[in-house]
Design an enzyme around this catalytic site. Structure first.
Site, PDB file in Angstrom:
ATOM      1  N   PRO A 161      -0.284   4.923  12.845  1.00 35.42           N
ATOM      2  CA  PRO A 161      -1.515   4.544  13.539  1.00 35.42           C
ATOM      3  C   PRO A 161      -2.526   3.794  12.668  1.00 35.42           C
ATOM      4  O   PRO A 161      -2.675   4.100  11.484  1.00 35.42           O
ATOM      5  CB  PRO A 161      -2.093   5.890  13.995  1.00 35.42           C
ATOM      6  N   ASN A 162      -3.153   2.833  13.291  1.00 29.68           N
ATOM      7  CA  ASN A 162      -4.227   2.011  12.707  1.00 29.68           C
ATOM      8  C   ASN A 162      -3.726   0.978  11.710  1.00 29.68           C
ATOM      9  O   ASN A 162      -4.504   0.126  11.274  1.00 29.68           O
ATOM     10  CB  ASN A 162      -5.318   2.885  12.059  1.00 29.68           C
TER      11      ASN A 162
ATOM     12  N   ARG B 193      -7.771  10.797  -3.091  1.00 31.00           N
ATOM     13  CA  ARG B 193      -8.773  10.631  -2.031  1.00 31.00           C
ATOM     14  C   ARG B 193      -9.247  12.001  -1.519  1.00 31.00           C
ATOM     15  O   ARG B 193      -9.144  12.996  -2.227  1.00 31.00           O
ATOM     16  CB  ARG B 193      -8.188   9.751  -0.928  1.00 31.00           C
TER      17      ARG B 193
ATOM     18  N   ARG C 296      -9.215  -3.648   8.510  1.00 34.40           N
ATOM     19  CA  ARG C 296      -9.600  -2.247   8.466  1.00 34.40           C
ATOM     20  C   ARG C 296      -9.923  -1.827   7.025  1.00 34.40           C
ATOM     21  O   ARG C 296      -9.054  -1.891   6.163  1.00 34.40           O
ATOM     22  CB  ARG C 296      -8.400  -1.442   8.966  1.00 34.40           C
TER      23      ARG C 296
ATOM     24  N   SER D 211      -2.801   3.316  -0.166  1.00 33.17           N
ATOM     25  CA  SER D 211      -3.793   3.903  -1.068  1.00 33.17           C
ATOM     26  C   SER D 211      -3.186   5.106  -1.790  1.00 33.17           C
ATOM     27  O   SER D 211      -2.132   5.624  -1.388  1.00 33.17           O
ATOM     28  CB  SER D 211      -5.024   4.348  -0.265  1.00 33.17           C
TER      29      SER D 211
ATOM     30  N   HIS E 135       2.489   4.894   1.015  1.00 34.95           N
ATOM     31  CA  HIS E 135       1.060   4.816   1.315  1.00 34.95           C
ATOM     32  C   HIS E 135       0.455   3.691   0.499  1.00 34.95           C
ATOM     33  O   HIS E 135       0.737   3.570  -0.702  1.00 34.95           O
ATOM     34  CB  HIS E 135       0.347   6.127   0.980  1.00 34.95           C
TER      35      HIS E 135
ATOM     36  N   TYR F 293      -7.659  -0.766   1.900  1.00 37.37           N
ATOM     37  CA  TYR F 293      -6.320  -1.156   2.343  1.00 37.37           C
ATOM     38  C   TYR F 293      -5.994  -2.637   2.121  1.00 37.37           C
ATOM     39  O   TYR F 293      -4.896  -3.070   2.452  1.00 37.37           O
ATOM     40  CB  TYR F 293      -6.135  -0.790   3.822  1.00 37.37           C
TER      41      TYR F 293
ATOM     42  N   ASN G 292       5.358   4.583   6.609  1.00 35.28           N
ATOM     43  CA  ASN G 292       3.972   4.911   6.295  1.00 35.28           C
ATOM     44  C   ASN G 292       3.437   5.617   7.534  1.00 35.28           C
ATOM     45  O   ASN G 292       3.044   4.961   8.498  1.00 35.28           O
ATOM     46  CB  ASN G 292       3.157   3.658   5.977  1.00 35.28           C
TER      47      ASN G 292
ATOM     48  N   ALA H 260      -2.243   8.441   9.220  1.00 31.04           N
ATOM     49  CA  ALA H 260      -2.919   9.739   9.351  1.00 31.04           C
ATOM     50  C   ALA H 260      -1.961  10.857   9.767  1.00 31.04           C
ATOM     51  O   ALA H 260      -2.215  12.035   9.474  1.00 31.04           O
ATOM     52  CB  ALA H 260      -4.070   9.619  10.345  1.00 31.04           C
TER      53      ALA H 260
ATOM     54  N   ASP I 182       9.925  16.860  11.267  1.00 31.07           N
ATOM     55  CA  ASP I 182      11.139  17.446  11.847  1.00 31.07           C
ATOM     56  C   ASP I 182      12.115  16.367  12.314  1.00 31.07           C
ATOM     57  O   ASP I 182      13.329  16.556  12.218  1.00 31.07           O
ATOM     58  CB  ASP I 182      10.782  18.372  13.012  1.00 31.07           C
TER      59      ASP I 182
ATOM     60  N   GLU J 144       8.672   7.499   1.788  1.00 30.15           N
ATOM     61  CA  GLU J 144       7.291   7.577   2.297  1.00 30.15           C
ATOM     62  C   GLU J 144       6.427   6.605   1.499  1.00 30.15           C
ATOM     63  O   GLU J 144       6.457   6.637   0.265  1.00 30.15           O
ATOM     64  CB  GLU J 144       6.806   9.025   2.113  1.00 30.15           C
TER      65      GLU J 144
HETATM   66  C1  DQA Z   1      -2.430   5.686   4.460  1.00 31.43           C
HETATM   67  C2  DQA Z   1      -3.273   6.874   3.947  1.00 31.43           C
HETATM   68  C3  DQA Z   1      -3.641   7.810   5.088  1.00 31.43           C
HETATM   69  O1  DQA Z   1      -4.413   8.905   4.591  1.00 31.43           O
HETATM   70  C4  DQA Z   1      -4.456   7.093   6.129  1.00 31.43           C
HETATM   71  O2  DQA Z   1      -4.713   7.942   7.216  1.00 31.43           O
HETATM   72  C5  DQA Z   1      -3.825   5.805   6.580  1.00 31.43           C
HETATM   73  C6  DQA Z   1      -3.125   4.973   5.603  1.00 31.43           C
HETATM   74  C7  DQA Z   1      -2.170   4.633   3.357  1.00 31.43           C
HETATM   75  O3  DQA Z   1      -1.293   3.799   3.574  1.00 31.43           O
HETATM   76  O4  DQA Z   1      -2.838   4.651   2.314  1.00 31.43           O
HETATM   77  O5  DQA Z   1      -3.968   5.415   7.738  1.00 31.43           O
HETATM   78  O6  DQA Z   1      -1.170   6.180   4.900  1.00 31.43           O
END
Ligand code: DQA
Length: 148
Positions: free
Chosen positions: A15-16, A110, A23, A105, A103, A28, A77, A80, A90, A101
């Protein structure tokens, strides 16, 4: 001559992440998701991997993609949902394929609520804090894992 079937990675953006570039650019970066996806596809094809890319803001749609799409290794990724989703964890465990995985950031540096990942326990490994380069490093790691 033997002809090996091309291995395929699935990249899921949670999401996002559709708003990347606009954003919170201080956290990011200013590169759009489309541009990141182009780089992912370029590195994958350079390494002889097929790449399918999926973004969703919905937890259930991400679970459906993890279960339903054809791939050999997942790069995800979860955004949230990293910090909340036992359902995504799961699904990764149920499918049993290697998962990386990513990320953008450094979640460990954080807010406290971002420092816990429900995904890490079922992932092969995690890349965090290296910006969008993390996705490209994940594709390189995927190639190594899949050539074993
Ligand atoms: C994120 C880190 C998450 O905490 C955050 O909610 C995101 C992006 C990252 O790529 O740094 O939406 O996954």
């Amino acid at each position: 001559m033997g002809h090996k079937k091309m291995k395929k990675i699935l990249v899921i953006h949670g999401p996002n992440l559709n708003m990347l570039g606009r954003r919170e650019p201080g956290i990011y970066g200013s590169v759009s998701l489309d541009d990141i996806n182009k780089k992912i596809v370029a590195v994958a094809s350079e390494l002889g991997l097929g790449a399918d890319i999926f973004q969703s803001n919905s937890e259930g749609a991400i679970v459906d993609a993890i279960q339903g799409k054809a791939y050999d290794l997942l790069i995800i990724n979860p955004a949230a949902y990293t910090h909340t989703s036992i359902a995504i964890r799961d699904a990764i465990a149920a499918v049993g394929k290697p998962a990386i995985e990513v990320h953008i950031s450094n979640i460990h540096a954080r807010e406290e609520f971002r420092q816990r990942s429900f995904i890490s326990g079922v992932a092969t490994g995690q890349i965090a804090g290296l910006g969008i380069e993390g996705y490209l490093l994940a594709v390189r790691a995927a190639q190594k894992i899949l050539s074993k």
